[in-house]
Scaffold this active site. Structure first.
Site, PDB file in Angstrom:
ATOM      1  N   ALA A  30     -27.009 -55.092  -5.195  1.00  0.00           N
ATOM      2  CA  ALA A  30     -28.280 -55.698  -4.740  1.00  0.00           C
ATOM      3  C   ALA A  30     -27.913 -56.674  -3.631  1.00  0.00           C
ATOM      4  O   ALA A  30     -27.750 -57.863  -3.865  1.00  0.00           O
ATOM      5  CB  ALA A  30     -28.966 -56.397  -5.913  1.00  0.00           C
ATOM      6  N   LYS A  51     -23.375 -62.255  -0.192  1.00  0.00           N
ATOM      7  CA  LYS A  51     -22.227 -61.879  -1.024  1.00  0.00           C
ATOM      8  C   LYS A  51     -21.462 -60.722  -0.387  1.00  0.00           C
ATOM      9  O   LYS A  51     -20.238 -60.680  -0.443  1.00  0.00           O
ATOM     10  CB  LYS A  51     -22.680 -61.574  -2.448  1.00  0.00           C
ATOM     11  CG  LYS A  51     -23.125 -62.892  -3.073  1.00  0.00           C
ATOM     12  CD  LYS A  51     -23.511 -62.861  -4.477  1.00  0.00           C
ATOM     13  CE  LYS A  51     -23.834 -64.265  -4.949  1.00  0.00           C
ATOM     14  NZ  LYS A  51     -25.236 -64.642  -4.951  1.00  0.00           N
ATOM     15  N   ASP A  80     -25.704 -58.997  -8.011  1.00  0.00           N
ATOM     16  CA  ASP A  80     -26.405 -60.270  -7.830  1.00  0.00           C
ATOM     17  C   ASP A  80     -27.876 -59.933  -8.074  1.00  0.00           C
ATOM     18  O   ASP A  80     -28.598 -59.544  -7.164  1.00  0.00           O
ATOM     19  CB  ASP A  80     -26.156 -60.753  -6.393  1.00  0.00           C
ATOM     20  CG  ASP A  80     -26.702 -62.144  -6.153  1.00  0.00           C
ATOM     21  OD1 ASP A  80     -26.781 -62.928  -7.111  1.00  0.00           O
ATOM     22  OD2 ASP A  80     -27.054 -62.444  -4.994  1.00  0.00           O
ATOM     23  N   CYS A 118     -29.499 -66.583  -9.713  1.00  0.00           N
ATOM     24  CA  CYS A 118     -29.723 -67.984  -9.322  1.00  0.00           C
ATOM     25  C   CYS A 118     -30.794 -68.557 -10.236  1.00  0.00           C
ATOM     26  O   CYS A 118     -31.692 -69.254  -9.797  1.00  0.00           O
ATOM     27  CB  CYS A 118     -30.093 -68.084  -7.852  1.00  0.00           C
ATOM     28  SG  CYS A 118     -31.613 -67.242  -7.414  1.00  0.00           S
TER      29      CYS A 118
HETATM   30  N1  SAM Z   1     -26.796 -60.559  -2.983  1.00  0.00           N
HETATM   31  C1  SAM Z   1     -27.733 -61.005  -1.989  1.00  0.00           C
HETATM   32  C2  SAM Z   1     -27.073 -62.022  -1.099  1.00  0.00           C
HETATM   33  O1  SAM Z   1     -26.087 -62.638  -1.511  1.00  0.00           O
HETATM   34  O2  SAM Z   1     -27.515 -62.189   0.050  1.00  0.00           O
HETATM   35  C3  SAM Z   1     -29.018 -61.519  -2.628  1.00  0.00           C
HETATM   36  C4  SAM Z   1     -29.626 -60.513  -3.561  1.00  0.00           C
HETATM   37  S1  SAM Z   1     -31.135 -60.986  -4.278  1.00  0.00           S
HETATM   38  C5  SAM Z   1     -30.677 -62.157  -5.456  1.00  0.00           C
HETATM   39  C6  SAM Z   1     -31.541 -59.600  -5.244  1.00  0.00           C
HETATM   40  C7  SAM Z   1     -31.857 -58.351  -4.480  1.00  0.00           C
HETATM   41  O3  SAM Z   1     -32.208 -57.326  -5.438  1.00  0.00           O
HETATM   42  C8  SAM Z   1     -33.029 -58.454  -3.529  1.00  0.00           C
HETATM   43  O4  SAM Z   1     -32.615 -58.124  -2.230  1.00  0.00           O
HETATM   44  C9  SAM Z   1     -34.039 -57.432  -4.058  1.00  0.00           C
HETATM   45  O5  SAM Z   1     -34.719 -56.739  -3.026  1.00  0.00           O
HETATM   46  C10 SAM Z   1     -33.179 -56.484  -4.859  1.00  0.00           C
HETATM   47  N2  SAM Z   1     -33.927 -55.772  -5.924  1.00  0.00           N
HETATM   48  C11 SAM Z   1     -35.186 -55.943  -6.353  1.00  0.00           C
HETATM   49  N3  SAM Z   1     -35.497 -55.069  -7.323  1.00  0.00           N
HETATM   50  C12 SAM Z   1     -34.408 -54.308  -7.516  1.00  0.00           C
HETATM   51  C13 SAM Z   1     -34.116 -53.209  -8.379  1.00  0.00           C
HETATM   52  N4  SAM Z   1     -34.993 -52.764  -9.239  1.00  0.00           N
HETATM   53  N5  SAM Z   1     -32.910 -52.660  -8.257  1.00  0.00           N
HETATM   54  C14 SAM Z   1     -31.992 -53.119  -7.394  1.00  0.00           C
HETATM   55  N6  SAM Z   1     -32.222 -54.160  -6.582  1.00  0.00           N
HETATM   56  C15 SAM Z   1     -33.410 -54.734  -6.632  1.00  0.00           C
END
Ligand code: SAM
Length: 460
Positions: free
Chosen positions: A115, A121, A184, A237
């Site tokens: 993600a 990350k 993440d 977070c």
């Molecule tokens: N790792 C990123 C960074 O360090 O910049 C931040 C990630 S953010 C906490 C979580 C991410 O998960 C978002 O970009 C979101 O779009 C994605 N997400 C949302 N629903 C999801 C799903 N069902 N499966 C996978 N990823 C998903």
């Protein structure tokens, strides 16, 4: 912070978790948010100005859990400095820097960031891998995947694929494929309340429950993609147990071959940062895996099938190699050339041994490794991503701009610049020795080839 009322159920949860410490924690929401940047060690070695000196202007203080991480304070705006456009650092919330450090990917490994957008990350993992091995950076939402791809390019990461897929789509294609996986997870964002008061409005016990259910779904796919003996980092977070310890406990119960090696919670009232949770787990190695750790033989597809598509890629690559021989004397491409439309990419070396490019068929891949070139009629034009991944001395011609002068801002707005009339042809434009893109010099003018979408509108 904007003094929005914290939800009563959230406060009650915190009091139950922290007891006497809860007041100190709740008080931390009244303080200013912390801000940080992480030096991009893929690039920090080759600027004209030493990286530590280049960023010292932002009044930096080290982040204790991340050797390349620093705090900065307002009024500094490192995100607006030309060094940001050059990918010298990534603006990242300091607590979030703990996750990739704990996962500790090694150069040459096969790593998944499940993600990944916008790319904090991913860029940290890429730097720890020293640009070697394979990093698959996935983001489910197309618009966010585009931003991720731009950040991967800006940071000069050549060994990453950016994919846009659901965790289920990926786990069907990459069973037990990764040495390390970063998850993440999307979460209820209790650690975002200071940075983004709107996150408070979105919070509810039902939302926490929905997030925990979604995290569980994603984790099961992460498990499927982890090699026996591989490591998984799970981070959020947010602070509640449901999305953290309880989710991990569920994983450990469902998969007895998973072992919890460490978990770490950064609290904003104890450490300088917005807060983070990260757990590191390992999947047990299997007997047969221990006996045979040699990489697999290259598959037929990895060696190159003679289909029309691969012929076209081979022809485009030949044109690129001619270009590189003339214009990029210090650049030796390593990997498998592939064509996506008119864009020529170089899949990371892992596709030469073991992984087959056919694994990508039917998958949305906004960035299939390093983009080398764009095909034009009978010629190739070097890609912006290539400029961002080069070391300055790898280009035959370069033109350096000074970070303190106005020309760099004109360049980042997309303007052409006057250059000595002797300069002719593709020229790597740098700021204090750090590449920012391509220009094409002719008759005393350097035509700007910065992609339109990256030009800074109304910049300084
Ligand atoms: N790792 C990123 C960074 O360090 O910049 C931040 C990630 S953010 C906490 C979580 C991410 O998960 C978002 O970009 C979101 O779009 C994605 N997400 C949302 N629903 C999801 C799903 N069902 N499966 C996978 N990823 C998903």
């Amino acid at each position: 912070m904007n003094q929005r009322q914290l939800p009563a159920a959230f406060e009650a949860n915190v009091r139950e978790m922290l007891g006497a410490e809860a007041d100190a924690f709740l008080q931390s929401y009244k303080e200013r948010r912390t801000q940080g940047l992480r030096l991009n060690t893929l690039k920090s070695g080759y600027g004209r100005v030493p990286a530590s000196q280049a960023v010292a202007r932002f009044g930096l203080e080290s982040v204790p859990w991340c050797p390349s991480g620093y705090y900065y304070e307002e009024p500094h705006r490192p995100g607006r400095h030309p060094y940001h456009a050059a990918g010298l650092y990534y603006i990242q919330e300091p607590s979030a820097m703990s996750a990739a450090e704990l996962l500790a990917p090694q150069p040459g490994e096969t790593v998944l960031d499940l993600a990944a957008a916008p790319g904090g990350k991913t860029s940290h993992l890429a730097a720890l891998m020293q640009g070697r091995g394979l990093l698959v950076s996935n983001e489910i939402h197309p618009e966010r995947a585009k931003i991720l791809a731009e950040n991967v390019e800006r940071m000069g990461i050549a060994h990453a694929l950016v994919t846009c897929a659901t965790p289920g789509e990926l786990s069907r294609r990459f069973p037990e494929a990764f040495d390390r996986i970063m998850l993440d997870a999307p979460c209820s964002g209790e650690g975002m309340f200071r940075k983004d008061p709107d996150a408070i409005a979105e919070w509810s016990p039902e939302h926490v429950e929905m997030c925990a259910a979604r995290q569980w779904d994603i984790l099961q796919d992460a498990y499927k993609m982890l090699k026996p003996g591989g490591h998984l980092a799970y981070s959020t977070c947010t602070f509640n147990r449901q999305e953290n310890e309880e989710t991990i406990a569920r994983l450990l119960e469902a998969y007895p071959d998973m072992e919890l090696l460490a978990d770490k919670r950064l609290w904003p009232h104890l450490e300088k940062g917005e807060g983070h949770f990260v757990a590191l787990l390992r999947k047990a190695a299997r007997e047969d895996e221990l006996a045979d750790v040699r990489p697999g033989k290259p598959t037929k597809a990895a060696r190159g099938k003679s289909s029309g598509k691969t012929n076209a890629a081979a022809e485009a690559y030949r044109q690129f190699l001619d270009f590189a021989a003339a214009e990029l004397p210090g650049f030796t491409p390593q990997g498998v050339p592939v064509l996506f439309g008119d864009a020529l990419y170089l899949l990371p070396e892992a596709f030469q041994s073991g992984l087959s490019p056919s694994v990508l068929e039917g998958l949305k891949v906004p960035r299939a490794g390093l983009q080398l070139a764009q095909l034009k009629k009978n010629r190739v034009e070097p890609a912006h991503a290539l400029a961002m991944a080069l070391q300055p001395e790898q280009a035959k011609r370069s033109f350096d701009l000074n970070a303190e002068e106005t020309d760099i801002h004109a360049w980042l707005r997309g303007e052409s610049l006057p250059v000595p009339s002797g300069l002719h042809g593709w020229t790597l434009v740098t700021v204090d020795g750090l590449p920012v893109g391509w220009g094409k010099a002719s008759q005393g003018q350097l035509k700007n080839h910065l992609p339109k979408g990256l030009r800074v509108l109304g910049g300084q």
